[in-house]
Each structure stands twice: as C-alpha cells, then as structure tokens.
Design an enzyme around this catalytic site. Sequence first.
Site, PDB file in Angstrom:
ATOM      1  N   ASP A  88     -15.193   2.865   7.898  1.00 32.27           N
ATOM      2  CA  ASP A  88     -14.092   3.823   7.303  1.00 32.27           C
ATOM      3  C   ASP A  88     -14.734   4.537   6.410  1.00 32.27           C
ATOM      4  O   ASP A  88     -14.509   5.815   6.279  1.00 32.27           O
ATOM      5  CB  ASP A  88     -12.904   3.041   6.766  1.00 32.27           C
ATOM      6  CG  ASP A  88     -11.749   3.870   6.418  1.00 32.27           C
ATOM      7  OD1 ASP A  88     -11.441   4.669   7.071  1.00 32.27           O
ATOM      8  OD2 ASP A  88     -11.670   3.767   4.897  1.00 32.27           O
ATOM      9  N   SER A  90      -7.338   3.778   9.465  1.00 34.99           N
ATOM     10  CA  SER A  90      -8.095   3.538   8.278  1.00 34.99           C
ATOM     11  C   SER A  90      -7.346   2.790   7.099  1.00 34.99           C
ATOM     12  O   SER A  90      -8.130   2.151   6.635  1.00 34.99           O
ATOM     13  CB  SER A  90      -8.246   5.192   7.896  1.00 34.99           C
ATOM     14  OG  SER A  90      -8.783   5.389   6.449  1.00 34.99           O
ATOM     15  N   HIS A 139       1.030  -1.275   0.082  1.00 33.98           N
ATOM     16  CA  HIS A 139       0.082   0.018   0.105  1.00 33.98           C
ATOM     17  C   HIS A 139       0.822   1.312  -0.028  1.00 33.98           C
ATOM     18  O   HIS A 139       1.802   1.297   0.739  1.00 33.98           O
ATOM     19  CB  HIS A 139      -1.106  -0.272   1.056  1.00 33.98           C
ATOM     20  CG  HIS A 139      -1.707   1.303   1.242  1.00 33.98           C
ATOM     21  ND1 HIS A 139      -2.946   1.275   0.556  1.00 33.98           N
ATOM     22  CD2 HIS A 139      -1.445   2.342   2.013  1.00 33.98           C
ATOM     23  CE1 HIS A 139      -3.444   2.562   0.893  1.00 33.98           C
ATOM     24  NE2 HIS A 139      -2.612   3.302   1.900  1.00 33.98           N
ATOM     25  N   ARG A 155     -14.454  12.880   8.538  1.00 37.69           N
ATOM     26  CA  ARG A 155     -13.330  13.509   9.144  1.00 37.69           C
ATOM     27  C   ARG A 155     -12.817  14.653   7.977  1.00 37.69           C
ATOM     28  O   ARG A 155     -12.337  15.656   8.251  1.00 37.69           O
ATOM     29  CB  ARG A 155     -12.204  12.425   9.120  1.00 37.69           C
ATOM     30  CG  ARG A 155     -12.322  11.587  10.294  1.00 37.69           C
ATOM     31  CD  ARG A 155     -11.273  10.184  10.263  1.00 37.69           C
ATOM     32  NE  ARG A 155      -9.959  10.786   9.847  1.00 37.69           N
ATOM     33  CZ  ARG A 155      -8.999   9.894   9.172  1.00 37.69           C
ATOM     34  NH1 ARG A 155      -9.570   8.724   8.626  1.00 37.69           N
ATOM     35  NH2 ARG A 155      -7.723  10.380   8.844  1.00 37.69           N
ATOM     36  N   LYS A 197      -8.414  -1.473   6.011  1.00 33.76           N
ATOM     37  CA  LYS A 197      -8.677  -1.950   4.730  1.00 33.76           C
ATOM     38  C   LYS A 197      -7.612  -3.066   4.225  1.00 33.76           C
ATOM     39  O   LYS A 197      -8.020  -3.645   3.349  1.00 33.76           O
ATOM     40  CB  LYS A 197      -8.579  -0.819   3.711  1.00 33.76           C
ATOM     41  CG  LYS A 197      -9.869   0.063   3.881  1.00 33.76           C
ATOM     42  CD  LYS A 197      -9.764   1.453   3.044  1.00 33.76           C
ATOM     43  CE  LYS A 197      -9.110   2.525   3.803  1.00 33.76           C
ATOM     44  NZ  LYS A 197      -9.151   3.839   3.314  1.00 33.76           N
TER      45      LYS A 197
HETATM   46  N1  URA Z   1      -5.892   7.246   3.389  1.00 33.87           N
HETATM   47  C1  URA Z   1      -6.731   6.538   3.822  1.00 33.87           C
HETATM   48  O1  URA Z   1      -7.233   5.291   3.479  1.00 33.87           O
HETATM   49  N2  URA Z   1      -7.091   6.831   5.076  1.00 33.87           N
HETATM   50  C2  URA Z   1      -6.848   7.937   5.658  1.00 33.87           C
HETATM   51  O2  URA Z   1      -7.333   8.286   6.736  1.00 33.87           O
HETATM   52  C3  URA Z   1      -5.880   8.680   5.047  1.00 33.87           C
HETATM   53  C4  URA Z   1      -5.358   8.375   3.738  1.00 33.87           C
END
Ligand code: URA
Length: 429
Positions: free
Chosen positions: A161, A183, A82, A168, A187
């Site tokens: 999320d 977050s 990622h 947010r 994932k």
């Molecule tokens: N990328 C994400 O997936 N979540 C965040 O909170 C910030 C960047």
Amino acid sequence: MRMIDIIQKKRDGLALTKAETTWLIDQYATGEIPDYQMSAWAMAVYFQGMTKAEIADLTMAMVATGEQIDLSEIPGIKVDKHSTGGVGDKVTLILAPLVASFGVAVAKMSGRGLGHTGGTIDKLESIHGFQVERTQADFVQQVKAIGISVIGQSDDLVKADKLLYALRDVTATVDIIPLIASSIMSKKIAAGSDAILLDVTVGSGAFMKNMTDARLLAQTMVDLGNAVGRKTVAVITDMRQPLGTTIGNRLEIAESLSVLQGGGSPELRQFIAELAQIMLSLAGVEKSLAAILENLSNGAALAKFKQMITAQGGDVNELLTSPEHDTRFSKTVVSTQAGYITSFDALSAGLLAMRAGAGRAVKSDALDLDAGLRIFKKIGEPVEIGEPLFEILYNKADFDADKESQVLRDAISISDDKIEIKEIVEIIK
Ligand code: URA
C-alpha cells in the site's frame, strides 16, 4: 505470468483471477514489477473498475505484503475504527476511552495528518511525554492491562500500500473507489481487530465530495470487510463543516478532555455516543445512548483516557492544569453580518489552520502543536454584527492574520434561513 498480459486483460474490461491479482501485488511489493507498468494497471482500473471478488483478492494480497498484528492474546472481540478524514476530527480521542470504559478493548493504530486533515497521532503527541511508538508486545500488553492503547501505525504494515499509494498520488489514480477501499481495508485487516467501524466523511472537508461516492465507498468497504470475516459497519458523516469547535493539535486535545469531563458541545457528545453505540454493538455489548452519555459525564471514560496517557508516558497533571497553551499571537474574527450561519467551508478552515502551523503541507513539515483555530459559530447558529466567529492562534510572525481573517469570513455564509444538520447521515451494514 507476464505483467503486460494482466494490464491488457484489465484494459479490456475482464476480471483478473485471484492468482493474477496475488502475483501482481507480490511482484510489485518485491520490486519485480516497475512503477510504469503498475501505473498502467491502476489507470486501467480507473476506467474498467473491479469486481467484488477482485477487490477482496487485491486487499488480502496487500495484507500479505507486510506485518500482521496478532491481538489474539487480548480477550474478547476487538473493534477498530477508521475515518476517511475530516477537519477538526477528534473522534478517536473521545470514542476510544468511551468504548474502553464499557470493558471493550480498543487496540488502535492511527496516522499522522497531511494537508487539511489532522492526525490523531500528532494530536496525542501534543500531550507532554506521550509515546506513540511502541513495540507490538508493549502495545498488546497495555491493552491487556488497561483495555486501551492508541499508537502510530507500524511502518511494516502493508508494504504494497505504501508503494502503491505513493504511485497513485503522482499518476492521477488516487480517486478510484476500489483502490481506496482496498488501501484502507488492507491496513485495518492487518491491524488485527475482529470488527471495524468506518466513518466515511462526505462534504467539502472530506475525500468524498458527494453522497453517491460516499455510499459506494462505504458499501464497498463493508462488503469487503464482511467477505474476509471482519464484521464491518460504516457510517456516512457530514463533513460540510469542521467537527466540534476547534482545529489544531493541542486545541483538539483540550476539547476532547472537556467532552470527557462532561462538557463540550451537545452535538459532538451525541455524535460520539452514537458511534460508541455501534462500536459496542459490534463487540456484542448493547447499551442505550443514555448509558453511553452517562460514561462521558460520570468520569468513567475520562479515567480510561488518563490511564492511557499515563501508560504511554504522558503528563496527565500538566494536561489537567493547563489543557490549552497560549500562542504568541491571536486574532479574533468578528462577523460583519447578522443572521444564521448557513454554510461553512470545512476545507478552507482546515487549510487555514494548516497555514497557521497546525498541519503539514508536505510530509516533512514541522508542526506547531499549539496553533489552530477556535470556532464560535457553526451551521444553524445565530450571529450578530460584531460577534466573534473565530479566533486564530499562531506563533509565526509572518502569518498574515488580516488576509486570513477574510479567508475565514469567506468560508461561511450568513442568511435569514436557519438550517439544521445532523452528523450521521446514513448507516451502512
Ligand atoms: N486513505 C487511504 O488510506 N488510502 C487511500 O487510497 C485513500 C485514503
């Protein structure tokens, strides 16, 4: 439990219990807790932070609010990767087939681009016919058959999320390291791999603007992954300038293809080989950098890339015969100064490519897959007066190419000092 007591506890700097965190996320995901209370909690986290245990509890509670991908049918250790986002970031397009060429399965879900950062899924969609939406069963089947698949992230992954990130975004609570870490990792964990390589970018084109924050985010995610049984390593990478020599969807596919055909810039090849070495090691496969670079030159990684394109409905022949597509207009930007490139504002170049049509300012914007930017000079390279620095490719008649050329000239600085930069700044285990 009452949400007001949880907000108050967090506001006063106390750590929430696992039961409280799980309840909070569960109730928010099912609509029982309203946005106004959730935003008060997020703001309390901004001021008070979270303990390691709270971050792990939060992450696993979020994972439980959506679908979890089961990759157990695929033999061996599955490694995911990622990036926290960059400009011209085509790493996955090269790294995934390279890793797969050593027999390590890559089952990867990627995202779309927004703002100055591109998305791997948009880039793949610039290959004619390429399908990014697959059922979970087809995804797993393909990885079992050919060892690689890159698809779009399922909408059903980590429901909490999606809600929390949107909240947010409008309550000034995005830039909170524990919330970013949970977050991203929720994932990755829901996506099912056994091990995770995180590329935490730092610099003007990245989420993290300085090393202190990048280190903290990287360490928080590494601790989190390891705490929940996923072997996790992070690399902090320099995003002071765009990665490679192109920004734009089809342009980046063409650049990736060139690297997989044994070309591309030596810096990009080296960087990807170093990432591949870490990913392979996470899967228990130890290889020298020389052996990894060899698979970029001998066609082994290219063969995996082609196999993936064909398996997902893409037209390999069209890609090989015309990797880059012309646009209606192009503008070459030349240097008015001589010297070495000493700085390069990646954010500015990324936003310009977006305005040329390569990116989305808002989620609903349509993309021009062929638009973008070619970069001829990068930090540390010499330049003469009149030498080309950039070429902007675009189709929009109302794109102000003269004004944008100046934006690009202002995005770099040229002086007598030769600066060297290295993509991987630090590795955090
Ligand atoms: N990328 C994400 O997936 N979540 C965040 O909170 C910030 C960047």
